[in-house]
Motif scaffolding. Structure first.
Motif, mmCIF file in Angstrom:
data_model
loop_
_atom_site.group_PDB
_atom_site.id
_atom_site.type_symbol
_atom_site.label_atom_id
_atom_site.label_comp_id
_atom_site.label_asym_id
_atom_site.label_seq_id
_atom_site.Cartn_x
_atom_site.Cartn_y
_atom_site.Cartn_z
ATOM 1 N N VAL A 1 80.038 79.807 -26.315
ATOM 2 C CA VAL A 1 79.834 80.118 -27.432
ATOM 3 C C VAL A 1 81.113 80.958 -27.680
ATOM 4 N N PHE A 2 81.355 80.911 -29.505
ATOM 5 C CA PHE A 2 83.377 81.309 -29.204
ATOM 6 C C PHE A 2 82.968 82.501 -31.073
ATOM 7 N N HIS A 3 83.121 83.206 -30.804
ATOM 8 C CA HIS A 3 83.016 84.879 -31.385
ATOM 9 C C HIS A 3 84.278 84.788 -31.714
ATOM 10 N N LEU A 4 84.049 84.717 -33.171
ATOM 11 C CA LEU A 4 85.066 85.081 -34.282
ATOM 12 C C LEU A 4 84.253 86.244 -34.989
ATOM 13 N N THR A 5 85.888 87.116 -34.939
ATOM 14 C CA THR A 5 85.893 88.497 -35.517
ATOM 15 C C THR A 5 87.170 88.913 -37.004
ATOM 16 N N GLU A 6 88.071 87.823 -36.979
ATOM 17 C CA GLU A 6 88.834 87.180 -37.546
ATOM 18 C C GLU A 6 89.151 86.573 -38.460
ATOM 19 N N ILE A 7 89.608 86.503 -40.142
ATOM 20 C CA ILE A 7 88.903 85.483 -40.883
ATOM 21 C C ILE A 7 90.098 84.740 -40.745
ATOM 22 N N GLU A 8 91.319 85.758 -40.436
ATOM 23 C CA GLU A 8 92.642 84.773 -40.101
ATOM 24 C C GLU A 8 92.692 84.289 -38.733
ATOM 25 N N ARG A 9 91.634 84.186 -37.927
ATOM 26 C CA ARG A 9 91.626 83.335 -37.231
ATOM 27 C C ARG A 9 90.430 82.081 -36.874
ATOM 28 N N ALA A 10 90.191 82.188 -38.047
ATOM 29 C CA ALA A 10 88.855 80.953 -38.681
ATOM 30 C C ALA A 10 89.118 79.154 -38.193
ATOM 31 N N ASN A 11 90.351 79.254 -38.502
ATOM 32 C CA ASN A 11 91.090 78.059 -38.408
ATOM 33 C C ASN A 11 91.035 77.676 -36.988
ATOM 34 N N LEU A 12 91.623 78.259 -36.022
ATOM 35 C CA LEU A 12 91.803 78.358 -34.678
ATOM 36 C C LEU A 12 90.697 78.316 -34.422
ATOM 37 N N ALA A 13 89.518 79.188 -34.461
ATOM 38 C CA ALA A 13 88.215 79.140 -34.116
ATOM 39 C C ALA A 13 87.759 77.936 -33.840
ATOM 40 N N LEU A 14 87.926 77.427 -34.981
ATOM 41 C CA LEU A 14 86.827 76.006 -35.599
ATOM 42 C C LEU A 14 87.625 75.241 -35.103
ATOM 43 N N ASN A 15 89.190 74.596 -34.793
ATOM 44 C CA ASN A 15 90.121 73.637 -33.980
ATOM 45 C C ASN A 15 89.989 73.910 -32.976
ATOM 46 N N ASN A 16 89.579 74.830 -32.607
ATOM 47 C CA ASN A 16 88.933 74.525 -30.574
ATOM 48 C C ASN A 16 87.553 74.521 -30.325
ATOM 49 N N VAL A 17 86.792 74.783 -31.437
ATOM 50 C CA VAL A 17 84.965 73.701 -31.326
ATOM 51 C C VAL A 17 85.657 72.351 -31.300
ATOM 52 N N ASN A 18 86.237 72.177 -32.384
ATOM 53 C CA ASN A 18 86.342 70.815 -32.790
ATOM 54 C C ASN A 18 87.236 70.066 -31.591
ATOM 55 N N ASN A 19 88.073 70.066 -30.710
ATOM 56 C CA ASN A 19 89.349 70.030 -29.706
ATOM 57 C C ASN A 19 87.857 70.017 -28.563
ATOM 58 N N LEU A 20 86.420 71.266 -28.426
ATOM 59 C CA LEU A 20 85.963 70.976 -27.188
ATOM 60 C C LEU A 20 85.328 69.870 -27.279
ATOM 61 N N LEU A 21 84.658 69.612 -28.744
ATOM 62 C CA LEU A 21 83.684 68.259 -28.374
ATOM 63 C C LEU A 21 83.661 66.833 -28.438
ATOM 64 N N ALA A 22 85.608 66.963 -28.360
ATOM 65 C CA ALA A 22 86.404 65.798 -28.646
ATOM 66 C C ALA A 22 86.373 65.479 -26.933
ATOM 67 N N GLU A 23 86.753 66.525 -26.035
ATOM 68 C CA GLU A 23 86.888 66.929 -24.403
ATOM 69 C C GLU A 23 85.954 66.135 -23.961
ATOM 70 N N LEU A 24 84.520 66.866 -24.190
ATOM 71 C CA LEU A 24 83.417 66.937 -23.643
ATOM 72 C C LEU A 24 82.596 66.387 -24.502
ATOM 73 N N GLY A 25 82.725 65.474 -25.383
ATOM 74 C CA GLY A 25 82.084 64.721 -25.929
ATOM 75 C C GLY A 25 80.658 65.581 -27.202
ATOM 76 N N GLU A 26 80.349 64.964 -27.803
ATOM 77 C CA GLU A 26 79.636 65.648 -28.652
ATOM 78 C C GLU A 26 78.173 66.256 -27.882
ATOM 79 N N ASP A 27 77.394 64.862 -27.190
ATOM 80 C CA ASP A 27 75.745 65.253 -26.571
ATOM 81 C C ASP A 27 75.920 65.705 -25.049
ATOM 82 N N GLN A 28 77.320 66.648 -24.941
ATOM 83 C CA GLN A 28 77.300 67.150 -23.385
ATOM 84 C C GLN A 28 77.686 68.260 -23.443
#
Length: 113
Positions: A7-34
């Motif tokens: 679960v990712f927690h976003l409270t600042e709009i300035e960190r939105a791009n970082l949060a979304l990139n982190n989510v994408n990176n985690l999906l790439a590393e662990l696999g969308e189905d995992q």
């Protein structure tokens, strides 16, 4: 095979791009189905999920990969914003903090970019 939950927690709009990139990176590393991923937004972070916002396409791409997006209803009221201003895939919950506590109690990893 092990299933991961974050679960990712976003409270600042300035960190939105970082949060979304982190989510994408985690999906790439662990696999969308995992991995199950939820992005909980509250305070100014809710603005990352605006229909007319700059992150709309990136959010849509991640949602297509199974990421769940959550809006805090208390933040909507505090910022005097309406649910209709936000992407339709975003789920409104009574409290972003409550959602985070529920997920952590269920064993989800907490990530705050």
């Amino acid at each position: 095979m092990k299933r991961y939950r974050a679960v990712f927690h976003l409270t600042e709009i300035e960190r939105a791009n970082l949060a979304l990139n982190n989510v994408n990176n985690l999906l790439a590393e662990l696999g969308e189905d995992q991995v199950d991923i939820e992005l909980v937004t509250n305070s100014e972070g809710i603005k990352a999920l605006l229909k007319a916002g700059p992150y709309r396409d990136k959010v849509g791409d991640l949602a297509a990969k199974g990421v769940r997006f959550v809006l805090c209803s208390k933040s909507l009221r505090a910022l005097k914003m309406k649910e209709e201003e936000f992407i339709t895939i975003a789920e409104v919950v009574p409290s972003g903090t409550g959602e985070l506590v529920k997920r952590q109690t269920e064993g989800w990893a907490y990530v705050r970019p």
